[in-house]
Write an enzyme that holds these catalytic residues in place. Structure first.
Site, short mmCIF file in Angstrom:
data_model
loop_
_atom_site.label_atom_id
_atom_site.label_comp_id
_atom_site.label_asym_id
_atom_site.label_seq_id
_atom_site.Cartn_x
_atom_site.Cartn_y
_atom_site.Cartn_z
N HIS A 39 0.84 -1.21 0.00
CA HIS A 39 0.00 0.00 0.00
C HIS A 39 0.87 1.26 0.00
O HIS A 39 0.60 2.21 -0.71
CB HIS A 39 -0.89 0.05 1.25
CG HIS A 39 -1.90 -1.05 1.37
ND1 HIS A 39 -2.04 -1.81 2.51
CD2 HIS A 39 -2.83 -1.52 0.50
CE1 HIS A 39 -3.02 -2.69 2.34
NE2 HIS A 39 -3.50 -2.55 1.13
N LYS A 98 -15.51 -7.28 6.33
CA LYS A 98 -14.40 -7.95 7.01
C LYS A 98 -14.43 -7.53 8.48
O LYS A 98 -14.81 -6.40 8.79
CB LYS A 98 -13.07 -7.51 6.42
CG LYS A 98 -12.90 -7.84 4.94
CD LYS A 98 -11.60 -7.27 4.40
CE LYS A 98 -11.44 -7.53 2.92
NZ LYS A 98 -10.26 -6.89 2.34
N ARG A 125 -1.90 -5.97 -8.34
CA ARG A 125 -0.77 -6.86 -8.03
C ARG A 125 -0.59 -7.95 -9.06
O ARG A 125 0.50 -8.33 -9.41
CB ARG A 125 -0.97 -7.49 -6.65
CG ARG A 125 -0.81 -6.52 -5.50
CD ARG A 125 -1.36 -7.08 -4.24
NE ARG A 125 -2.79 -7.35 -4.38
CZ ARG A 125 -3.52 -7.96 -3.48
NH1 ARG A 125 -2.97 -8.40 -2.39
NH2 ARG A 125 -4.82 -8.15 -3.68
N SER A 183 -2.93 -7.86 3.37
CA SER A 183 -3.08 -7.62 4.81
C SER A 183 -3.39 -8.92 5.55
O SER A 183 -2.85 -9.17 6.62
CB SER A 183 -4.18 -6.59 5.06
OG SER A 183 -3.84 -5.39 4.44
N1 COA Z 1 -0.31 -3.99 -1.87
C1 COA Z 1 -0.59 -4.85 -0.90
N2 COA Z 1 -1.80 -5.33 -0.65
C2 COA Z 1 -2.77 -4.92 -1.46
C3 COA Z 1 -2.56 -4.03 -2.52
C4 COA Z 1 -1.25 -3.55 -2.72
N3 COA Z 1 -0.95 -2.70 -3.68
N4 COA Z 1 -3.73 -3.85 -3.16
C5 COA Z 1 -4.63 -4.58 -2.51
N5 COA Z 1 -4.06 -5.24 -1.48
C6 COA Z 1 -4.68 -6.20 -0.59
C7 COA Z 1 -5.27 -5.59 0.62
O1 COA Z 1 -4.35 -5.62 1.70
C8 COA Z 1 -6.43 -6.51 0.90
O2 COA Z 1 -5.95 -7.66 1.55
P1 COA Z 1 -6.89 -8.54 2.46
O3 COA Z 1 -8.06 -8.96 1.65
O4 COA Z 1 -5.96 -9.62 2.80
O5 COA Z 1 -7.27 -7.66 3.60
C9 COA Z 1 -6.88 -6.97 -0.46
O6 COA Z 1 -5.77 -6.80 -1.28
C10 COA Z 1 -8.03 -6.21 -0.98
O7 COA Z 1 -7.68 -4.87 -0.95
P2 COA Z 1 -8.53 -3.80 -1.65
O8 COA Z 1 -8.80 -4.20 -3.04
O9 COA Z 1 -7.94 -2.47 -1.41
O10 COA Z 1 -9.90 -3.96 -0.92
P3 COA Z 1 -10.34 -3.43 0.41
O11 COA Z 1 -11.30 -4.41 0.94
O12 COA Z 1 -9.24 -3.07 1.31
O13 COA Z 1 -11.08 -2.06 -0.03
C11 COA Z 1 -12.71 -0.72 -1.31
C12 COA Z 1 -11.87 -1.97 -1.21
C13 COA Z 1 -12.72 0.11 -0.05
C14 COA Z 1 -12.14 0.16 -2.39
C15 COA Z 1 -14.13 -1.18 -1.71
O14 COA Z 1 -14.52 -2.26 -0.89
C16 COA Z 1 -15.15 -0.09 -1.59
O15 COA Z 1 -15.17 0.82 -2.37
N6 COA Z 1 -16.02 -0.20 -0.58
C17 COA Z 1 -17.05 0.79 -0.29
C18 COA Z 1 -18.42 0.27 -0.67
C19 COA Z 1 -18.69 0.43 -2.13
O16 COA Z 1 -18.62 1.52 -2.70
N7 COA Z 1 -19.05 -0.67 -2.80
C20 COA Z 1 -19.33 -0.70 -4.21
C21 COA Z 1 -18.08 -0.95 -5.00
S1 COA Z 1 -18.41 -1.00 -6.74
#
Ligand code: COA
Length: 162
Positions: free
Chosen positions: A19, A43, A92, A131
Site C-alpha cells: 500500500h 471484514k 498486483r 493484509s
Molecule cells: N499492496 C498490498 N496489498 C494490497 C494491494 C497492494 N498494492 N492492493 C490490494 N491489497 C490487498 C489488501 O491488503 C487486501 O488484503 P486482504 O483482503 O488480505 O485484507 C486486499 O488486497 C483487498 O484490498 P482492496 O482491493 O484495497 O480492498 P479493500 O477491501 O481493502 O477495499 C474498497 C476496497 C474500499 C475500495 C471497496 O470495498 C469499496 O469501495 N467499498 C465501499 C463500498 C462500495 O462503494 N461498494 C461498491 C463498490 S463498486
C-alpha cells in the site's frame, strides 16, 4: 490540468509496504492524495478505524499532500461529495484485474462528474503481500519485517499474537 484530488481507499487492516508504495507514487501524481479508510466493512478488522488512521498518519507524516480520513457507505458517494477527481487502485496480479475492472466500471456509473480510476502496477517486490497474509504470518509466529512499515510491526506487537 486543474487541481487533481485523488482518493486511495481500502480497509488497510493493516497498511502494508505494498500500500505504501502505491501511496508514494500516487502522491507524486496528485495535488492532494486522500487516503480513505473504509469503516463499515464486511471484514472483521484486527485494528479499529482510529488505530488504522493513526498508523497511516504516522507513516505518511512526511508527505505534505497526503491526508487520511475514514468513510463509510459507498465509495462513489464520498467521491461525489468531496470533489475527488481520480480514484487510485493498486494492481498486483492478473487476478486483481477481474475484480477491479468490474468495480471501476460500476463506480463510473455512480460518479457524478468526470472521475477517472487510475491503476498503478504494484512493485513486484510487494506483489505477494496482502493484509490477511501478513496477519496470518504474524499470528503463527513468523517475521513480518520487510512486509509492513516499522510502525505497523510495533502496533502488531502491542496487539499480541492472538
Ligand atoms: N499492496 C498490498 N496489498 C494490497 C494491494 C497492494 N498494492 N492492493 C490490494 N491489497 C490487498 C489488501 O491488503 C487486501 O488484503 P486482504 O483482503 O488480505 O485484507 C486486499 O488486497 C483487498 O484490498 P482492496 O482491493 O484495497 O480492498 P479493500 O477491501 O481493502 O477495499 C474498497 C476496497 C474500499 C475500495 C471497496 O470495498 C469499496 O469501495 N467499498 C465501499 C463500498 C462500495 O462503494 N461498494 C461498491 C463498490 S463498486
Amino acid at each position: 490540468m486543474s487541481c487533481n484530488k485523488m482518493l486511495y481507499a481500502g480497509t488497510f487492516d493493516p497498511i502494508t509496504n505494498g500500500h505504501l508504495d502505491v501511496i508514494k507514487r500516487a502522491s507524486s501524481l496528485s495535488d492532494e492524495l486522500v487516503i480513505g479508510v473504509l469503516e463499515n466493512n464486511e471484514k472483521t478488522p484486527l485494528f479499529s478505524v482510529e488505530e488504522r488512521i493513526d498508523m497511516i498518519g504516522q507513516i505518511t507524516s512526511g508527505m505534505a499532500n497526503v491526508k487520511v480520513i475514514s468513510f463509510s457507505g459507498l465509495l462513489a458517494h464520498y467521491v461525489n461529495e468531496n470533489g475527488i477527481t481520480a480514484v487510485v487502485r493498486g494492481l498486483r496480479a492478473a487476478m486483481d484485474f477481474d475484480y477491479e475492472i468490474k468495480m471501476a466500471q460500476l463506480n463510473a456509473r455512480l460518479y457524478k462528474g468526470n472521475v477517472e480510476t487510475i491503476f498503478l502496477m504494484t512493485d513486484p517486490a510487494n506483489s505477494f503481500i496482502s493484509s490477511s497474509l501478513i496477519k496470518e504470518v504474524f499470528r503463527l509466529g513468523g517475521d513480518i519485517k520487510g512486509f509492513v512499515p516499522d510502525v505497523v510491526a510495533e502496533f502488531m506487537d502491542m496487539k499480541g499474537r492472538v
